[in-house]
Design an enzyme around this catalytic site. Structure first.
Site, PDB file in Angstrom:
ATOM      1  N   GLY A  46      -2.745  26.454  -5.526  1.00 63.10           N
ATOM      2  CA  GLY A  46      -1.643  26.851  -4.655  1.00 63.10           C
ATOM      3  C   GLY A  46      -0.713  25.675  -4.437  1.00 63.10           C
ATOM      4  O   GLY A  46      -1.091  24.522  -4.683  1.00 63.10           O
ATOM      5  N   CYS A  94      -6.645  19.592  -0.973  1.00 62.86           N
ATOM      6  CA  CYS A  94      -5.195  19.722  -0.879  1.00 62.86           C
ATOM      7  C   CYS A  94      -4.561  18.686  -1.787  1.00 62.86           C
ATOM      8  O   CYS A  94      -4.952  17.521  -1.773  1.00 62.86           O
ATOM      9  CB  CYS A  94      -4.742  19.510   0.564  1.00 62.86           C
ATOM     10  SG  CYS A  94      -2.960  19.717   0.781  1.00 62.86           S
ATOM     11  N   LEU A  95      -3.573  19.122  -2.570  1.00 71.90           N
ATOM     12  CA  LEU A  95      -2.907  18.196  -3.490  1.00 71.90           C
ATOM     13  C   LEU A  95      -2.188  17.088  -2.724  1.00 71.90           C
ATOM     14  O   LEU A  95      -1.906  16.040  -3.302  1.00 71.90           O
ATOM     15  CB  LEU A  95      -1.914  18.964  -4.376  1.00 71.90           C
ATOM     16  CG  LEU A  95      -2.571  19.975  -5.335  1.00 71.90           C
ATOM     17  CD1 LEU A  95      -1.507  20.837  -6.009  1.00 71.90           C
ATOM     18  CD2 LEU A  95      -3.426  19.259  -6.382  1.00 71.90           C
ATOM     19  N   HIS A 136      -4.225  28.668   3.753  1.00 72.96           N
ATOM     20  CA  HIS A 136      -3.985  27.228   3.588  1.00 72.96           C
ATOM     21  C   HIS A 136      -2.487  26.975   3.357  1.00 72.96           C
ATOM     22  O   HIS A 136      -1.909  26.050   3.938  1.00 72.96           O
ATOM     23  CB  HIS A 136      -4.845  26.739   2.412  1.00 72.96           C
ATOM     24  CG  HIS A 136      -4.645  25.318   1.983  1.00 72.96           C
ATOM     25  ND1 HIS A 136      -5.661  24.379   2.033  1.00 72.96           N
ATOM     26  CD2 HIS A 136      -3.573  24.669   1.449  1.00 72.96           C
ATOM     27  CE1 HIS A 136      -5.197  23.217   1.568  1.00 72.96           C
ATOM     28  NE2 HIS A 136      -3.938  23.366   1.199  1.00 72.96           N
ATOM     29  N   GLU A 137      -1.859  27.816   2.535  1.00 70.37           N
ATOM     30  CA  GLU A 137      -0.432  27.628   2.216  1.00 70.37           C
ATOM     31  C   GLU A 137       0.463  27.996   3.395  1.00 70.37           C
ATOM     32  O   GLU A 137       1.445  27.309   3.667  1.00 70.37           O
ATOM     33  CB  GLU A 137      -0.030  28.447   0.980  1.00 70.37           C
ATOM     34  CG  GLU A 137      -0.827  28.177  -0.292  1.00 70.37           C
ATOM     35  CD  GLU A 137      -0.953  26.715  -0.668  1.00 70.37           C
ATOM     36  OE1 GLU A 137      -0.119  25.897  -0.216  1.00 70.37           O
ATOM     37  OE2 GLU A 137      -1.889  26.378  -1.400  1.00 70.37           O
ATOM     38  N   HIS A 140       0.673  25.196   5.693  1.00 67.13           N
ATOM     39  CA  HIS A 140       1.629  24.152   5.271  1.00 67.13           C
ATOM     40  C   HIS A 140       3.036  24.456   5.787  1.00 67.13           C
ATOM     41  O   HIS A 140       3.788  23.544   6.136  1.00 67.13           O
ATOM     42  CB  HIS A 140       1.698  24.063   3.743  1.00 67.13           C
ATOM     43  CG  HIS A 140       0.683  23.161   3.105  1.00 67.13           C
ATOM     44  ND1 HIS A 140       0.575  21.822   3.400  1.00 67.13           N
ATOM     45  CD2 HIS A 140      -0.247  23.396   2.146  1.00 67.13           C
ATOM     46  CE1 HIS A 140      -0.386  21.271   2.648  1.00 67.13           C
ATOM     47  NE2 HIS A 140      -0.908  22.216   1.884  1.00 67.13           N
TER      48      HIS A 140
HETATM   49  O1  GNR Z   1      -5.708  23.304  -5.343  1.00 67.26           O
HETATM   50  C1  GNR Z   1      -6.073  23.632  -4.211  1.00 67.26           C
HETATM   51  N1  GNR Z   1      -7.341  24.090  -4.038  1.00 67.26           N
HETATM   52  C2  GNR Z   1      -7.786  24.689  -2.860  1.00 67.26           C
HETATM   53  C3  GNR Z   1      -9.157  24.893  -2.720  1.00 67.26           C
HETATM   54  C4  GNR Z   1      -9.650  25.502  -1.597  1.00 67.26           C
HETATM   55  C5  GNR Z   1      -8.786  25.920  -0.598  1.00 67.26           C
HETATM   56  C6  GNR Z   1      -7.433  25.703  -0.726  1.00 67.26           C
HETATM   57  C7  GNR Z   1      -6.924  25.093  -1.843  1.00 67.26           C
HETATM   58  S1  GNR Z   1      -5.208  24.865  -2.016  1.00 67.26           S
HETATM   59  C8  GNR Z   1      -5.150  23.494  -3.068  1.00 67.26           C
HETATM   60  C9  GNR Z   1      -3.725  23.195  -3.489  1.00 67.26           C
HETATM   61  C10 GNR Z   1      -2.889  22.820  -2.276  1.00 67.26           C
HETATM   62  O2  GNR Z   1      -2.920  21.744  -1.750  1.00 67.26           O
HETATM   63  N2  GNR Z   1      -2.135  23.765  -1.781  1.00 67.26           N
HETATM   64  O3  GNR Z   1      -1.413  23.517  -0.676  1.00 67.26           O
HETATM   65 NI    NI Z   2      -2.503  21.993   0.446  1.00 63.20          NI
END
Ligand code: GNR
Ligand code: NI
Length: 176
Positions: A46, A94-95, A136-137, A140
């Site tokens: 994501g 999270c990236l 999660h997104e 953000h």
């Molecule tokens: O790549 C991602 N893996 C992930 C794994 C478990 C729960 C959420 C995520 S999102 C993350 C990419 C990211 O930072 N999206 O904002």
């Molecule tokens: Ni993230």
């Protein structure tokens, strides 16, 4: 198509509240394509626009397994309109917080409303990994990170580590 740099902790932009998208036009479609390319390259499942320093309510997600064909999905102005009482726990990453992982509990299923790539209103009933990543997104978009859902002790420790790493880069002490 272009790869865009992903911002990381402690960049204060990660705490911004992103603005609603008012128009689904060519410029937005170009941004969606760049986000999908950047997410696949990372690789991640994501990406929210603020992670490439664009404070707008735009999210891309691809939860296809490695052996399946890619399946990028775009969510514009996504909102949770229902969430289950049932909870589930995933190890999240999270990236924007590279190489840190922690278990987070969230509603197991949600119904979300959003605009699709064509600007049409849609709803999705998300379960499993998709439900977790979509939450999660959406976090953000409101300046919330997955570390806000773990203990303060763990959160403070990871924030400190990234603050120190940013200082080392800034003061040139890492140069050979
Ligand atoms: O790549 C991602 N893996 C992930 C794994 C478990 C729960 C959420 C995520 S999102 C993350 C990419 C990211 O930072 N999206 O904002
Ligand atoms: Ni993230």
């Amino acid at each position: 198509m272009a790869l865009r740099p992903i911002i990381i902790l402690p960049d204060p932009k990660l705490r911004l509240i992103s603005e609603k998208v008012e128009r689904v036009d060519g410029a937005l479609k170009k941004l969606m394509d760049d986000m999908i390319e950047t997410m696949h390259d990372a690789p991640g499942v994501g990406l929210a626009a603020i992670q490439i320093a664009e404070p707008i309510r735009l999210v891309v997600i691809d939860v296809a397994r490695k052996e399946e064909p890619p399946n990028p999905q775009v969510f514009i102005n996504p909102e949770v309109v229902w969430s289950s009482d049932e909870r589930s726990t995933y190890e999240e990453g999270c990236l924007s917080i590279p190489e840190y992982y922690a278990e987070v509990e969230r509603p197991a299923s949600i119904r979300a409303r959003y605009l699709d790539r064509g600007g049409e209103t849609r709803e999705i009933l998300a379960e499993g990994l998709l439900a977790t990543v979509l939450q999660h997104e959406i976090d953000h978009l409101d300046g919330v990170l997955f570390i806000d859902h773990i203990s303060k002790l763990k959160r403070d420790r990871v924030i400190k580590k990234f603050q120190k790493a940013a200082k080392r880069v800034g003061d040139g002490s890492h140069v050979l």
